[in-house]
Design an enzyme around this catalytic site. Structure first.
Site, PDB file in Angstrom:
ATOM      1  N   ASP A   1       0.848  -1.194   0.000  1.00 56.26           N
ATOM      2  CA  ASP A   1       0.000   0.000   0.000  1.00 56.26           C
ATOM      3  C   ASP A   1       0.885   1.245   0.000  1.00 56.26           C
ATOM      4  O   ASP A   1       2.067   1.167   0.330  1.00 56.26           O
ATOM      5  CB  ASP A   1      -0.939   0.024   1.208  1.00 56.26           C
TER       6      ASP A   1
ATOM      7  N   GLU B   1       0.231  -0.892   5.704  1.00 54.04           N
ATOM      8  CA  GLU B   1       1.308  -0.453   6.595  1.00 54.04           C
ATOM      9  C   GLU B   1       1.176   1.023   6.864  1.00 54.04           C
ATOM     10  O   GLU B   1       1.383   1.488   7.986  1.00 54.04           O
ATOM     11  CB  GLU B   1       2.679  -0.756   5.960  1.00 54.04           C
TER      12      GLU B   1
HETATM   13 ZN   LIG Z   1       7.027   1.831   3.981  1.00 56.19          ZN
END
Ligand SMILES: [Zn+2]
Length: 413
Positions: A84, A179
């Protein structure tokens, strides 16, 4: 021909796909884009020839295994990255190339030159003389954070499969979502992953190796006032906004992000709102040292207690939630995982850059799940915005490092 022929093409293919995660989402992963991207990764990992390629239903991590090609009992290594990207425009990412960068010129990102990479502003550019840089066109981020890590891990697996003369133990690959919104690693499945020691390949410039992060907590302060007409307020009104300002003023003035560096922790007020009737303060609390971190939380609660005492009632309510801890606590019990990486860097003539991170990594959570997971460089610079860039040569070296770690782990088993 490039040593890793699919490294850069795969990276470019991935960055062009929008995988921006959605803050405050209630689903895992945080949006449909990420599910689709994960499904594409499964196909690509299978095409490389990896085994046990699957999406973990609970975490939406994509896991894959590169089987051992040695009879030795080698520690199972894991390499982890996130696909992501941060909360910045990620639509129509259009990578630009600067070949053989001279190390001092100003790079125009958009045609009009509204946005530039200027070594006077970004001094790290000077480290890239002779390199091919991949930049944005000024309108989006690049997504080198962390699709460079994704591409490097895949390129190293592909290389090892094509070079059976390089002996290695079993290698686990984990590529995950979310993340950037801080939730991806919460669902990481250490058992399904199956590694003994692991690395996130999610760091910045060449040589970075991180095994120390902050201890982190989020702290919310809810303040209840007594609202009466200002004309008749004497001795009666308790202005919640005033109490909020008093609260903040009672925290140590030096311990703020703008005054601290290195191993100094802080209280960071990141949002405030208030009327006479009520006020709300949002903080994060950070420190590398666990004891000082615990003391900071006590001090924070102590300020609320003091104000409640002064006002004779429970006007100030504090809620503190731990977010993650310093992975060093776990890793220093067995430094093998750090030593292997350090040795790999040295053997490849890359100067190890080891500093405490003023933040967390996915590894700070995963390490506390029982899998020691420091962070290796992936190459990206100026992450999370339009000035992001990465050097092709650094991406190749990151791939070299992964392969070297696998080799060393086998040789030392
Ligand atoms: Zn990263």
């Amino acid at each position: 021909m490039a040593k890793y022929e699919n490294l850069i093409p795969r990276f470019l293919k991935y960055v062009k796909i929008n995988t921006r995660s959605t803050p405050n989402a209630t689903t895992v992963p945080s949006n449909e884009r990420l599910t689709k991207f994960a499904e594409g990764l499964v196909e690509d990992l299978k095409a490389i020839g990896l085994s046990n390629v699957h999406i973990n239903a609970q975490s939406s991590y994509v896991y894959a295994t590169l089987p051992a090609n040695t009879d030795k009992q080698v520690k199972k290594l894991g390499f982890i990255s996130h696909f992501d990207t941060a909360d910045f425009n990620s639509v129509d990412i259009n990578p630009q190339f600067v070949e053989n960068y001279d190390g001092h010129s100003v790079i125009k990102l958009d045609d009009a030159g509204k946005y530039t990479l200027d070594p006077a502003v970004f001094p790290n550019l000077k480290n890239y003389q002779g390199d091919t840089l991949i930049t944005t066109d000024g309108s989006t981020l690049l997504g080198a954070d962390d699709k460079s890590g994704v591409a490097e891990i895949m390129a190293s697996a592909e290389y090892l499969l094509a070079h059976p003369e390089i002996k290695h133990g079993e290698i686990e690959i984990g590529l995950g979502p979310d993340e950037e919104i801080g939730t991806g690693a919460d669902h990481f499945d250490v058992k399904d992953f199956g590694a003994d020691i692991a690395y996130t390949v999610d760091g910045g410039p060449l040589g970075q190796l991180e095994y120390e992060t902050f201890n982190a907590a989020d702290a919310q302060v809810e303040i209840t006032g007594t609202n009466v007409h200002p004309a008749e307020a004497k001795g009666v009104m308790v202005n919640a906004s005033q109490v909020a300002m008093d609260f903040h003023a009672m925290l140590p003035e030096h311990d703020r992000p703008e005054n601290t560096e290195g191993r100094e922790g802080f209280f960071h007020l990141y949002s405030m709102e208030g009327t006479v009737d009520s006020a709300h303060l949002s903080y994060i609390i950070r420190d590398h040292d666990r004891q000082i971190f615990e003391d900071r939380k006590k001090l924070f609660q102590g300020v609320a207690d003091q104000l409640n005492k002064a006002y004779g009632s429970d006007r100030v309510a504090v809620t503190i939630k731990d977010q993650y801890y310093n992975m060093r606590e776990v890793i220093e019990k067995d430094m093998t995982v750090v030593d292997l990486a350090k040795q790999a860097l040295e053997e490849l003539d890359i100067k190890p850059l080891i500093f405490p991170v003023r933040g967390g990594t996915d590894g700070s959570k995963i390490s506390f799940m029982g899998l020691p997971t420091p962070n290796l460089f992936a190459g990206g610079e100026n992450m999370h915005g339009r000035f992001e860039y990465v050097s092709e040569q650094t991406m190749e070296k990151a791939t070299d490092v992964i392969i070297k770690i696998a080799q060393l782990a086998e040789a030392q088993a």
